[in-house]
Every structure is written in structure tokens, then in C-alpha cells.
Design a protein around this motif. Sequence first.
Motif, PDB file in Angstrom:
ATOM      1  N   SER A   1     -13.085  -0.365   8.670  1.00 33.23           N
ATOM      2  CA  SER A   1     -13.847  -0.383   7.432  1.00 33.23           C
ATOM      3  C   SER A   1     -13.277  -1.401   6.445  1.00 33.23           C
ATOM      4  O   SER A   1     -12.067  -1.596   6.355  1.00 33.23           O
ATOM      5  N   GLU A   2     -14.160  -2.032   5.670  1.00 35.78           N
ATOM      6  CA  GLU A   2     -13.711  -2.989   4.656  1.00 35.78           C
ATOM      7  C   GLU A   2     -13.069  -2.287   3.462  1.00 35.78           C
ATOM      8  O   GLU A   2     -12.416  -2.916   2.650  1.00 35.78           O
ATOM      9  N   ASN A   3     -13.253  -0.967   3.333  1.00 34.56           N
ATOM     10  CA  ASN A   3     -12.694  -0.215   2.208  1.00 34.56           C
ATOM     11  C   ASN A   3     -11.234   0.159   2.421  1.00 34.56           C
ATOM     12  O   ASN A   3     -10.603   0.681   1.517  1.00 34.56           O
ATOM     13  N   ILE A   4     -10.699  -0.093   3.594  1.00 31.13           N
ATOM     14  CA  ILE A   4      -9.314   0.257   3.889  1.00 31.13           C
ATOM     15  C   ILE A   4      -8.382  -0.813   3.322  1.00 31.13           C
ATOM     16  O   ILE A   4      -8.610  -2.008   3.489  1.00 31.13           O
ATOM     17  N   LYS A   5      -7.345  -0.356   2.605  1.00 31.12           N
ATOM     18  CA  LYS A   5      -6.327  -1.267   2.076  1.00 31.12           C
ATOM     19  C   LYS A   5      -4.990  -0.866   2.681  1.00 31.12           C
ATOM     20  O   LYS A   5      -4.651   0.306   2.727  1.00 31.12           O
TER      21      LYS A   5
ATOM     22  N   SER B   1      -8.859  -7.062  -5.568  1.00 27.44           N
ATOM     23  CA  SER B   1      -8.362  -7.942  -4.511  1.00 27.44           C
ATOM     24  C   SER B   1      -6.930  -8.408  -4.776  1.00 27.44           C
ATOM     25  O   SER B   1      -6.237  -8.809  -3.852  1.00 27.44           O
TER      26      SER B   1
ATOM     27  N   LYS C   1      -9.314   1.348 -10.411  1.00 25.57           N
ATOM     28  CA  LYS C   1      -9.854   0.349  -9.481  1.00 25.57           C
ATOM     29  C   LYS C   1      -8.719  -0.338  -8.765  1.00 25.57           C
ATOM     30  O   LYS C   1      -7.687  -0.657  -9.361  1.00 25.57           O
TER      31      LYS C   1
END
Length: 90
Positions: A2-6, A74, A71
Motif C-alpha cells: 500500500s502507498e499509505n505505509i511509511k 513526505s 499529518k
Amino acid sequence: MSENIKFYSDMEKYEIINVNDGDKFNCLGNNDIVIDEDGNLKLLILNDNKSKFGLFAKSEFIEVPWEYVKKIGSKTIIIDAEDKMLKRSR
């Protein structure tokens, strides 16, 4: 994936900024995170060393409950917390 994973390895370079007063708290890698036994993020422990002479200064730490994290961008982690709501310790 997923792109939401950091990943922490990427986030440790993120600068922490409080939008309530504009204070900057260095990068995540120079601060701490408290995680409970279930793996949930509970607190950011921010090093609030304002002195330019870090060798002689006493460090003060600020506990920021995770609900004040608004939030994760990036390159930054944005918190929104009034100073009087945060616990400080030495």
C-alpha cells in the motif's frame, strides 16, 4: 504494498513541526516514539534542547500524545498542540 505505509527508516529523517506555534523539533531520528504492547503509537518524546551549546545545556523533553499528530507528509510530521497541554520533563 500500500502507498499509505511509511517505514521508520524513511521517517527518521522527517522534521517535526508544531503548526500551533511554528516550533521545529529536529528530525524523528533524534527523538523517541513510545509504542504500547499492542504495537499502537502512544507518544512522541521530543528533545527540546534550544541551546546552541548542546554539550553544556540540560535537555528538556516534551511528551506529545499521538492524537496531536495531525499529518505525516513526505518530509515532515505535523503536530498541533498547545504548549500548556504538553508534559515537559528534564
